[in-house]
Design a protein around this motif. Structure first.
Motif, mmCIF file in Angstrom:
data_model
loop_
_atom_site.group_PDB
_atom_site.id
_atom_site.type_symbol
_atom_site.label_atom_id
_atom_site.label_comp_id
_atom_site.label_asym_id
_atom_site.label_seq_id
_atom_site.Cartn_x
_atom_site.Cartn_y
_atom_site.Cartn_z
ATOM 1 N N GLN A 1 0.836 -1.195 0.000
ATOM 2 C CA GLN A 1 0.000 0.000 0.000
ATOM 3 C C GLN A 1 0.881 1.259 0.000
ATOM 4 N N GLY A 2 0.573 2.181 -0.899
ATOM 5 C CA GLY A 2 1.285 3.453 -0.961
ATOM 6 C C GLY A 2 2.484 3.473 -1.883
ATOM 7 N N GLU A 3 2.831 2.333 -2.464
ATOM 8 C CA GLU A 3 3.981 2.295 -3.370
ATOM 9 C C GLU A 3 3.627 2.818 -4.763
ATOM 10 N N PHE A 4 4.657 3.272 -5.472
ATOM 11 C CA PHE A 4 4.552 3.631 -6.886
ATOM 12 C C PHE A 4 5.379 2.589 -7.634
ATOM 13 N N ILE A 5 4.686 1.696 -8.321
ATOM 14 C CA ILE A 5 5.324 0.590 -9.033
ATOM 15 C C ILE A 5 5.196 0.833 -10.538
ATOM 16 N N ALA A 6 6.281 0.593 -11.267
ATOM 17 C CA ALA A 6 6.240 0.670 -12.723
ATOM 18 C C ALA A 6 6.514 -0.717 -13.305
ATOM 19 N N ILE A 7 5.765 -1.052 -14.344
ATOM 20 C CA ILE A 7 5.992 -2.309 -15.061
ATOM 21 C C ILE A 7 6.316 -1.954 -16.506
ATOM 22 N N LEU A 8 7.518 -2.316 -16.927
ATOM 23 C CA LEU A 8 8.036 -1.980 -18.249
ATOM 24 C C LEU A 8 8.068 -3.208 -19.139
ATOM 25 N N GLY A 9 8.139 -2.951 -20.437
ATOM 26 C CA GLY A 9 8.320 -4.049 -21.378
ATOM 27 C C GLY A 9 7.969 -3.606 -22.770
ATOM 28 N N HIS A 10 8.602 -4.235 -23.753
ATOM 29 C CA HIS A 10 8.278 -3.926 -25.146
ATOM 30 C C HIS A 10 6.911 -4.502 -25.485
ATOM 31 N N ASN A 11 6.388 -4.166 -26.658
ATOM 32 C CA ASN A 11 5.090 -4.705 -27.093
ATOM 33 C C ASN A 11 5.152 -6.231 -27.150
ATOM 34 N N GLY A 12 4.157 -6.868 -26.546
ATOM 35 C CA GLY A 12 4.119 -8.322 -26.540
ATOM 36 C C GLY A 12 4.865 -8.966 -25.386
ATOM 37 N N SER A 13 5.349 -8.148 -24.449
ATOM 38 C CA SER A 13 6.124 -8.695 -23.322
ATOM 39 C C SER A 13 5.233 -9.309 -22.245
#
Length: 281
Positions: A38-50
């Motif tokens: 709770q309260g975190e800022f999470i980023a999820i990255l990846g190219h198209n189709g990842s």
């Protein structure tokens, strides 16, 4: 307790021919386990189709696991009795705001979600005002959405989710259809929600510069988590990111190339200010 948790999550798409016969199975998410507090800022990255967008759709119970489990605020997303509770706790913002905005007037659109939840009328208008102010769109409350720019529409979409008082907002490539100014507007609003309101943010993106303020980053490739760590830890692996077909912010790439030329510069430079300081200018 984690607000979002996946345990050994697998999701398979069934590919069919024109007659509807099964041609094969594509594993879009492959044994992913992660936890968001709770309260975190999470980023999820990846190219198209990842697999990053497929993963995101599990956080709001749009998709259900083929194998494994997804918990939202302790609730199993496959429990049909908890479906609306899950979607109330984890709001979703998509790529195209035109697909999410349904009201004729901005304030009506933002009030649509709370109204469907049975929130009393007086509280609905309080929520509308609070939500529009939170994303800097209150002065546009009487506008028709069609009169707004792409960035403004996306901020209205976010306000509509905020009005439902979620603990977590999942943004699935919310800036993909926006120009650079619109992208900055939306990311600024998202950061403020996290910093000021304490709302958990999960940002799905392929724009590397959008993630430098995240608490943690997961990089997806072929349905798996290929890398995870802080933005600085991720950006310290320039060659690995290139292998994963991801761009690196210009300032990070410049610092990396200067380091390779022999300058004493740390890896994982995130901003121009850090580079200037590292160069002792």
């Amino acid at each position: 307790m984690a607000i979002i948790e996946t345990r050994d999550l697998v999701f398979d798409y069934i590919r069919r021919d024109e007659e509807g016969n099964v041609e094969g199975i594509i594993t879009a998410v492959d044994n992913v386990s992660l936890s968001v507090k709770q309260g975190e800022f999470i980023a999820i990255l990846g190219h198209n189709g990842s697999g990053k967008s497929t993963l995101a759709k599990h956080f709001n119970a749009i998709l259900y696991p083929t194998e494994g489990t997804v918990f939202v605020d302790g609730m199993d997303t496959r429990n049909d009795e908890k479906l609306w509770d899950v979607r109330r706790e984890a709001g979703m913002v998509f790529q195209n705001p035109d697909n999410q905005i349904i009201g004729q007037i901005v304030e009506e659109d933002v009030g649509f979600g709370p109204e469907n939840l049975g929130v009393p009328t007086e509280e609905i208008w309080q929520r509308v005002e609070e939500s529009l102010k939170a994303v800097g769109m209150y002065e546009f409350r009487k506008y028709a959405p069609g009169k707004l720019s792409g960035g403004q529409k996306q901020r209205v979409s976010i306000a509509g989710v905020i009005a439902m008082h979620p603990k977590c907002i999942v943004l699935d490539e919310p800036t993909a259809m926006l120009d650079p100014l619109g992208r900055k507007e939306v990311i600024r609003a998202v950061r403020a929600l996290n910093d000021v309101e304490g709302i958990t943010i999960i940002l799905i993106t392929h724009y590397m510069e959008e993630i430098i303020h995240a608490d943690k980053v997961f990089v997806m490739d072929q349905g798996k988590v290929a890398l995870q760590g802080t933005p600085r830890e991720i950006f310290s692996q320039v060659e690995k990111l290139k292998e994963l077909r991801l761009d690196v912010p210009q300032v990070t790439m410049l610092a990396h190339e200067l380091r390779e030329k022999g300058l004493d510069i740390p890896e994982g430079i995130l901003t121009k200010e850090e580079l200037i300081e590292a160069l002792h200018l």
